[in-house]
Design an enzyme around this catalytic site. Sequence first.
Site, short mmCIF file in Angstrom:
data_model
loop_
_atom_site.label_atom_id
_atom_site.label_comp_id
_atom_site.label_asym_id
_atom_site.label_seq_id
_atom_site.Cartn_x
_atom_site.Cartn_y
_atom_site.Cartn_z
N GLU A 3 -23.67 24.09 17.99
CA GLU A 3 -24.85 24.95 18.67
C GLU A 3 -25.01 24.24 19.87
O GLU A 3 -25.26 24.99 21.14
CB GLU A 3 -25.85 24.69 17.89
CG GLU A 3 -25.82 25.60 16.55
CD GLU A 3 -26.99 25.50 15.61
OE1 GLU A 3 -27.33 26.59 15.00
OE2 GLU A 3 -27.66 24.35 15.52
N GLU A 34 -23.17 25.66 7.61
CA GLU A 34 -24.57 25.74 6.84
C GLU A 34 -24.56 26.40 5.66
O GLU A 34 -25.42 26.00 4.60
CB GLU A 34 -25.47 26.20 7.85
CG GLU A 34 -26.03 25.09 9.16
CD GLU A 34 -24.97 25.07 10.09
OE1 GLU A 34 -25.15 24.36 11.31
OE2 GLU A 34 -23.99 25.99 9.87
#
Length: 264
Positions: free
Chosen positions: A120, A140
């Site tokens: 990210e 995730e």
Amino acid sequence: MTTSQDNADQVIVERRGNVQLIRINRPEARNALNGAVIQGIGQGVLEAENDPQLRAIVLIGTGDKAFCAGMDLKEFASGGTGAGLGSSEAGEAYQRLSRGQVSVPVVGAANATAVGGGLELLLSADLIVASSAAKFGFPEVKRGLYAAGGGTDVGTRIPLNIALELLLTGDPITAERAYQVGLVNLIAEPEQVLDAALAVAERIAANGPLGLAASKELARLAVTDHAEARRRQGELQKSVFSSADAKEGAMAFLEKRSPDWQGK
């Protein structure tokens, strides 16, 4: 080259000509983000935005294990990491970086693997140079979570079906595949990643800063809000095309010399 070290050497900021090099320096923690790192990155961004001679940023990690492992879970659990995202100017600059709103072009140098929050952060860059040994992914979902730090926006950078593959399987992809799908711009051998990223940044920094900022803003807006991009196009065209730099660019072309940009 001038060098300054802040936040107990956890972030090293170096000026390389017209390029600001920001290096996360926590290799023992896989360059994980803590409050000091967030503040250090933000401070480096602020310096670049406030210095007209700094026209590009290169963001890299130290070592060959990880570009950035994402949030430092130990510090996060103790409530410390959030301090880096407080109301300070540096914290706000880091948040703007994560949203792609820093006016100076950013080149991400993936010296090693970037997954989860590390990917990210890497995606906050406008262009990415990757180590051939790096891998990229959002694991995730394997932990019952999702990429809540901006990872779900990856579909604005690559085809939607590839974005969903990353987000729904949680499996990493190689640097070669990341290049093939457009996630990264260039692949380099691990020891050459920094030089390759600096070379790209120097090509960017040779151009007019007002034009660079306008191009970055409009290109990103066109993906997320086309109507707003059209509106800003009218505003920016008036200011950029009537600037002293625009006149300098034309004169430098006619006189067959390098332009002397002033950022105004």
